[in-house]
Write an enzyme that holds these catalytic residues in place. Structure first.
Site, short mmCIF file in Angstrom:
data_model
loop_
_atom_site.label_atom_id
_atom_site.label_comp_id
_atom_site.label_asym_id
_atom_site.label_seq_id
_atom_site.Cartn_x
_atom_site.Cartn_y
_atom_site.Cartn_z
N LYS A 204 0.82 -1.21 0.00
CA LYS A 204 0.00 0.00 0.00
C LYS A 204 0.86 1.27 0.00
O LYS A 204 2.05 1.25 0.31
CB LYS A 204 -0.93 0.00 1.22
N ARG A 238 -4.41 -10.01 3.82
CA ARG A 238 -4.58 -9.94 2.36
C ARG A 238 -3.25 -9.49 1.75
O ARG A 238 -2.81 -8.36 1.98
CB ARG A 238 -5.69 -8.97 2.00
#
Length: 274
Positions: A204, A238
């Site tokens: 991210k 995830r």
């Protein structure tokens, strides 16, 4: 949860697996590497790309879901569109990973009717929108908790069972890197909502902000964020790099004493003769 992008424009691996066969092979590798669940998405979250047409997203996602469930994989579908979710669940998906925060409450109806799990994620923008405002939240943690509680109530009112819900604090979604870090530090108020947490930190932007690395160079930072989430009790991780994360978690488990090595583990006959 291993990430399987059925889209050509993912920020992390767009173009690496351009065909159904390539995506199915990649998913099989993730299972072999240790994934327990595969998250199939047919639309990138990138704000600089147009939203996928519903028919195009179904065409990308459903055949792949069918292929993966046929080999016994547990499959999640990453979508905010009720039509896509309904078709994917009919094809065998057991979880709907909704990045809109139930922007369309009809998505909850799909889960209520089918029994599929539902991920409720915090965001304050439409899908593919961007909100990077350091002054947006007076209390970003309070906003995340209040939003998730309210969205849970919407889902429950539409017939979703409490046990079907997972919660995602939404790293990077409508948050600056600093706001994301504030939210991820505040695990206890999130866990107090009473449902398992999905920890979606892989590659991210906040990892890039901390490390100064591009999306494909963020594994070390991702592993550190995974470690923090695992220690904090996150239930689902995830990730893109399943093999690396599985190795990391196994080493962590051994050093914590959760797994014991056999006395002769790692010893070969040439190094340890009988």
């Amino acid at each position: 949860m291993g990430i399987v992008n059925a889209t050509p424009d993912s920020f992390s691996d767009g173009g690496d697996h351009p065909t159904l066969e390539a995506r199915a092979a990649h998913a099989a590798r993730l299972l072999a590497d240790g994934a327990d669940l595969l998250d199939v998405g047919g639309e990138s979250a990138r704000g600089d790309r147009p939203a996928a047409d519903v028919r195009e997203e179904i065409a990308r996602v459903v055949p792949l879901v069918e292929r993966l469930t046929a080999i016994g994989a547990l499959v999640s579908v990453d979508t905010y569109k009720p039509e896509v979710a309904e078709r994917a669940v009919a094809a065998g998906a057991v979880l709907v990973n909704d990045v809109s925060g139930l922007g369309d409450p009809a998505l909850a109806d799909v889960c209520a009717a089918s029994g599929a799990g539902l991920v409720v994620m915090h965001t304050r923008v439409e899908p593919k929108g961007t909100l990077l405002d350091p002054a947006r939240y007076e209390d970003v943690v309070g906003d995340v908790v209040a939003f998730l509680r309210e969205r849970m109530e919407v889902a429950l009112a539409r017939g979703v069972e409490f046990e079907q819900l997972l919660l995602d604090p939404g790293p990077d979604f409508a948050k600056t890197p600093a706001q994301t870090v504030d939210v991820l530090r505040a695990v206890e108020p999130l866990r107090a909502l009473g449902r398992p947490l999905l920890w979606a930190v892989s590659n991210k932007d906040f990892v890039g902000a901390v490390t100064g690395r591009g999306p494909r160079e963020r594994l070390a930072g991702t592993l550190a964020a995974v470690a923090y989430g695992a220690d904090a009790g996150a239930a689902v991780l995830r990730v893109h790099d399943v093999a690396a994360v599985a190795d990391f978690l196994r080493m962590r488990a051994v050093l914590r004493g959760d797994i014991e090595l056999a006395p002769d583990e790692g010893l070969t006959p040439d190094r340890y003769p009988a």
